[in-house]
Design a protein around this motif. Structure first.
Motif, short mmCIF file in Angstrom:
data_model
loop_
_atom_site.label_atom_id
_atom_site.label_comp_id
_atom_site.label_asym_id
_atom_site.label_seq_id
_atom_site.Cartn_x
_atom_site.Cartn_y
_atom_site.Cartn_z
N VAL A 102 34.89 38.71 40.23
CA VAL A 102 35.88 37.88 39.57
C VAL A 102 37.12 37.86 40.46
O VAL A 102 37.55 38.92 40.93
CB VAL A 102 36.25 38.48 38.19
CG1 VAL A 102 37.34 37.67 37.52
CG2 VAL A 102 35.02 38.58 37.30
N PRO A 103 37.70 36.68 40.72
CA PRO A 103 38.89 36.63 41.58
C PRO A 103 40.10 37.23 40.88
O PRO A 103 40.62 36.65 39.94
CB PRO A 103 39.08 35.14 41.85
CG PRO A 103 38.40 34.45 40.71
CD PRO A 103 37.30 35.36 40.25
N ARG A 104 40.53 38.40 41.33
CA ARG A 104 41.67 39.08 40.72
C ARG A 104 42.99 38.84 41.45
O ARG A 104 44.02 39.32 41.02
CB ARG A 104 41.40 40.59 40.66
CG ARG A 104 40.32 40.95 39.67
CD ARG A 104 40.23 42.44 39.53
NE ARG A 104 39.49 42.79 38.34
CZ ARG A 104 39.22 44.03 38.00
NH1 ARG A 104 39.63 45.03 38.77
NH2 ARG A 104 38.54 44.30 36.90
N GLU A 105 42.93 38.12 42.58
CA GLU A 105 44.14 37.88 43.38
C GLU A 105 44.34 36.39 43.64
O GLU A 105 44.77 36.00 44.72
CB GLU A 105 44.08 38.67 44.68
CG GLU A 105 44.05 40.17 44.46
CD GLU A 105 44.05 40.98 45.74
OE1 GLU A 105 43.84 40.40 46.84
OE2 GLU A 105 44.26 42.20 45.67
N SER A 106 43.98 35.56 42.68
CA SER A 106 44.14 34.10 42.77
C SER A 106 43.37 33.47 43.93
O SER A 106 43.71 32.40 44.39
CB SER A 106 45.62 33.72 42.89
OG SER A 106 46.35 34.25 41.82
N GLN A 107 42.33 34.14 44.39
CA GLN A 107 41.54 33.59 45.48
C GLN A 107 40.31 32.87 44.92
O GLN A 107 39.79 33.24 43.89
CB GLN A 107 41.14 34.70 46.47
CG GLN A 107 40.01 35.63 46.02
CD GLN A 107 40.44 36.80 45.16
OE1 GLN A 107 41.26 36.66 44.28
NE2 GLN A 107 39.84 37.95 45.39
N ALA A 108 39.87 31.82 45.61
CA ALA A 108 38.61 31.17 45.27
C ALA A 108 37.48 32.00 45.85
O ALA A 108 37.62 32.61 46.90
CB ALA A 108 38.59 29.76 45.84
N LEU A 109 36.35 32.05 45.14
CA LEU A 109 35.17 32.78 45.60
C LEU A 109 34.00 31.82 45.70
O LEU A 109 33.90 30.86 44.93
CB LEU A 109 34.81 33.90 44.62
CG LEU A 109 35.85 34.96 44.33
CD1 LEU A 109 35.34 35.92 43.27
CD2 LEU A 109 36.23 35.70 45.60
N LYS A 110 33.11 32.11 46.64
CA LYS A 110 31.94 31.25 46.81
C LYS A 110 30.78 32.08 47.35
O LYS A 110 30.97 32.86 48.28
CB LYS A 110 32.28 30.12 47.78
CG LYS A 110 31.38 28.91 47.64
CD LYS A 110 31.95 27.75 48.44
CE LYS A 110 32.92 26.98 47.61
NZ LYS A 110 32.48 25.68 47.17
N TRP A 111 29.60 31.92 46.74
CA TRP A 111 28.38 32.51 47.27
C TRP A 111 27.76 31.50 48.22
O TRP A 111 27.52 30.36 47.85
CB TRP A 111 27.40 32.82 46.14
CG TRP A 111 27.81 33.97 45.27
CD1 TRP A 111 28.36 33.89 44.04
CD2 TRP A 111 27.69 35.36 45.57
NE1 TRP A 111 28.60 35.15 43.55
CE2 TRP A 111 28.18 36.08 44.46
CE3 TRP A 111 27.21 36.08 46.67
CZ2 TRP A 111 28.22 37.47 44.42
CZ3 TRP A 111 27.23 37.47 46.62
CH2 TRP A 111 27.73 38.14 45.51
#
Length: 137
Positions: A102-111
């Protein structure tokens, strides 16, 4: 001519790999250096901390994911001279972790599939790590 000494910054990074063989990357948020670029999760090695401990801590802090140092396999490292510092970054592979990132630092995540990692702009130190992941995965 003698070069000005740059401090060496040690940052540990992790290629978190899911059951489908995809790698998690995170986009650097606005306000941070190199904002908008994609990178492998990780962070600065704190005094008294091993790179493996850094990865475990950072995955928890940044993504809410748990793992153990025994679940980290060293793959390769990056050594890159930035203008103000020299970065040394070991890259670990982790296939065994608990929780959903889960993005906890306002970052986008992508697999992302390893072969598609080049489709995402990365900092100069991260990009040379991609072939090692393609070969491994």
């Amino acid at each position: 001519m003698e070069k000005a000494a740059r401090p060496v910054l040690i940052v540990a990074a992790c290629a978190l790999v899911d059951a489908d063989g995809r790698v998690l990357i995170a986009q650097r948020p606005q306000g941070k250096a190199m904002a908008g670029l994609w990178e492998f999760p990780g962070g600065k090695v704190e005094p008294g901390e091993t790179p493996e401990e850094t990865v475990v801590r950072e995955l928890g802090e940044e993504l809410g994911v748990e793992t153990k140092t025994a679940c980290l396999a060293p793959l390769t490292f990056a050594s890159h001279a930035y203008e103000d510092f020299h970065l040394l970054m070991p890259l670990f592979v982790c296939r065994r972790f608990w929780g959903v990132p889960v993005p906890r630092e306002s970052q986008a995540l992508k697999w992302v599939r390893p072969q598609r990692l080049r489709d995402y702009p990365m900092p100069p130190a991260d990009a040379p790590l991609i072939p090692f992941l393609i070969d491994l995965l």
